[in-house]
Design an enzyme around this catalytic site. Sequence first.
Site, PDB file in Angstrom:
ATOM      1  N   HIS A  12       0.813  -1.224   0.000  1.00 16.80           N
ATOM      2  CA  HIS A  12       0.000   0.000   0.000  1.00 16.80           C
ATOM      3  C   HIS A  12       0.846   1.274   0.000  1.00 16.80           C
ATOM      4  CE1 HIS A  12      -3.635   2.134  -0.003  1.00 16.80           C
ATOM      5  NE2 HIS A  12      -4.340   1.401   0.846  1.00 16.80           N
ATOM      6  N   ARG A  13       2.146   1.154   0.163  1.00 13.59           N
ATOM      7  CA  ARG A  13       2.993   2.350   0.107  1.00 13.59           C
ATOM      8  C   ARG A  13       3.107   2.894  -1.310  1.00 13.59           C
ATOM      9  NH1 ARG A  13       8.336  -0.055   2.760  1.00 13.59           N
ATOM     10  NH2 ARG A  13       7.768  -1.643   1.210  1.00 13.59           N
TER      11      ARG A  13
END
Length: 466
Positions: free
Chosen positions: A439-440
Amino acid sequence: MASLLQSRVPSFSSSSGIQWRPSAVFSSIPRRRIFTVQAKIREIFMPALSSTMTEGKIVSWIKSEGDVLSKGESVVVVESDKADMDVETFYDGILAAIVVGEGEVAPVGAPIGLLAETENEIAEAKSKVKSAGSSSQSAPPPAAFPPPPPLPAVAAAPHPPAAKVADGPRKIVATPYAKQLAKQHKVDINSLVGTGNFGRITPADIEAAAGIPPKKSAPVASVTTVAAAAAPKASATTFPEIPGSTVVPFTTMQSAVSKNMVESLSVPTFRVGYPVATDALDALYEKVKPKGVTMTALLAKAAAMALAQHPVVNSTCKDGKSFTYNSSINIAVAVAVNGGLITPVLQDADKLDLYLLSQKWKELVEKARAKQLQPHEYNSGTFTLSNLGMFGVDKFDAILPPGQGAIMAVGASKPIVVADADGFFSVKSKMLVNVTADHRIIYGADLAAFLQTFSKIVENPESLTM
């Protein structure tokens, strides 16, 4: 093939004690030489066969002690965390001594054998191995330490003050940390005799020479025994022992898988599921199956084509501060092998036609099950595909491999009843794919768009054969 013979070559010396470098050119020396050459004994080190390998296991020695070796010849087979690989020598010589036997494990960089230049050095090499072995056996075992109160006094025993060196030139071998300590405490490293293997000067030698008493934590140096003694207590407290149970240690591959799975926990991930109609794909598969095309190759090709349109899903976050957009689309596919799990990589999967991709996949699977994959064939993936649909599993989540942005879990294709916009019912085959992503660098909208593209390719698979 991995090559790994590194050398530690003594200096040339004359009878007058003058030192010469082995690379020096003796242009002024008469035809009848008056110089004597010290024995050349090279150490064979445990190689680092992958970026994640910290130790290796000797599967078998191809050569025996006393065998004459030629440059480029395979000497030993080493089991890394992913494959068995032959290790070859860069030098001619004689395998004088085997330090680490078959079935034994050694850390990367540790000597596993000795290579002599001539037969004259074989006896010296064997004596080094024996002396190293006897010194390790004569050292008091860590488990023999007295109870905790007198520990500090006893702890000093294993490291007596280092002996002074006899006069005369010699080669000093010390660990980097030992050199740092020597400089810090102003200890003349040339005046010490190391207590490590083959005379290496260790940090303990420097501390002993500087008069520094061993720390109370020194017994922790005996990690194997102390940890082994502490482990039963922890396991007995946390997990009650089941009578009749058997403890089986991890294989090298299982240890690597365990390490990677634990490492993946540090990455913030999220998961998105998407149903994909497979009637057209199933029909195509029946046509190309006789030509050797597998469903895995079809799915890998479809994923690669979708990634080409959504490069962010093929990207990587290596430092927590930036994106790395990979120039190649390399699809890693999870394969269960005896004693572990490995992910052979279909490199440039978007550029290969379906039939060549299938042939390449067949070769990779054969090499994986024979544990003959080369490092670039299993550690260069940019996106991973895990297919349990062949086992009838309809839904599962996959754990994101370290160093990648996403992994796709593919379930089985099953017939389900669906209703169209007009309210008419029909039966269609659908499979559920779940993608786990970092999700980064990958957000929900990115993954949704990728899955829509992947679904369109699978539902209209004509482009897969072009």
